[in-house]
Design a protein around this motif. Structure first.
Motif, PDB file in Angstrom:
ATOM      1  N   ARG A 120     -12.555   5.904  78.498  1.00 40.24           N
ATOM      2  CA  ARG A 120     -13.668   6.817  77.819  1.00 40.24           C
ATOM      3  C   ARG A 120     -14.900   6.625  77.947  1.00 40.24           C
TER       4      ARG A 120
ATOM      5  N   ILE B 145     -18.992  15.823  73.263  1.00 35.86           N
ATOM      6  CA  ILE B 145     -17.861  16.374  72.916  1.00 35.86           C
ATOM      7  C   ILE B 145     -16.699  15.476  72.828  1.00 35.86           C
TER       8      ILE B 145
ATOM      9  N   PRO C  20     -16.017  12.640  71.756  1.00 32.67           N
ATOM     10  CA  PRO C  20     -15.540  11.902  70.384  1.00 32.67           C
ATOM     11  C   PRO C  20     -14.817  12.927  69.496  1.00 32.67           C
ATOM     12  N   ARG C  21     -14.827  14.034  69.694  1.00 33.87           N
ATOM     13  CA  ARG C  21     -14.321  15.098  69.186  1.00 33.87           C
ATOM     14  C   ARG C  21     -13.021  15.527  69.728  1.00 33.87           C
ATOM     15  N   CYS C  22     -12.816  15.265  70.919  1.00 29.22           N
ATOM     16  CA  CYS C  22     -11.568  15.590  71.774  1.00 29.22           C
ATOM     17  C   CYS C  22     -10.372  14.827  71.216  1.00 29.22           C
ATOM     18  N   ALA C  23      -9.164  15.527  71.563  1.00 29.28           N
ATOM     19  CA  ALA C  23      -7.953  14.845  71.431  1.00 29.28           C
ATOM     20  C   ALA C  23      -7.884  14.162  72.921  1.00 29.28           C
TER      21      ALA C  23
ATOM     22  N   ARG D 213      -1.023  10.658  71.668  1.00 25.30           N
ATOM     23  CA  ARG D 213      -2.054   9.783  71.305  1.00 25.30           C
ATOM     24  C   ARG D 213      -1.753   8.250  71.408  1.00 25.30           C
TER      25      ARG D 213
ATOM     26  N   PRO E 143     -10.505  19.446  73.648  1.00 29.70           N
ATOM     27  CA  PRO E 143     -11.327  19.844  72.748  1.00 29.70           C
ATOM     28  C   PRO E 143     -10.976  20.536  71.670  1.00 29.70           C
ATOM     29  N   PRO E 144     -11.664  20.575  70.313  1.00 27.09           N
ATOM     30  CA  PRO E 144     -10.732  21.223  69.045  1.00 27.09           C
ATOM     31  C   PRO E 144     -10.837  22.650  69.332  1.00 27.09           C
TER      32      PRO E 144
END
Length: 77
Positions: free
Chosen positions: A30, A43, A45-48, A55, A72-73
């Motif tokens: 990361r 972006i 931090p908001r992604c799966a 996960r 991404p969301p």
């Protein structure tokens, strides 16, 4: 080498659809992705982030044979 695949806005932010990486933990990966692709900083931090479809915690060791998907969301219903 670990394969990282980017989708939708993550692909746009990274500027590539996929790449191979050599980091040894998910957390290190990361950090390296943001360092190498500044656009991912906002972006990611908001992604799966899925490792072989699931996960995992950031301290997950990477062996180099994984496929990492950055998703991404998505909007929709």
């Amino acid at each position: 080498m670990t394969t990282v695949r980017y989708f939708a806005a993550a692909e746009e932010a990274a500027g590539v659809a996929s790449e191979t990486r050599s980091e040894t933990t998910l957390d290190a990966l990361r950090d390296a992705l943001v360092a190498d692709h500044a656009g991912l900083g906002a972006i990611l931090p908001r992604c799966a982030v899925l490792v072989d479809g699931a996960r995992h915690d950031d301290d997950l060791p990477l062996t180099g044979s994984e496929t990492i998907d950055i998703l991404p969301p998505f909007a929709g219903g």
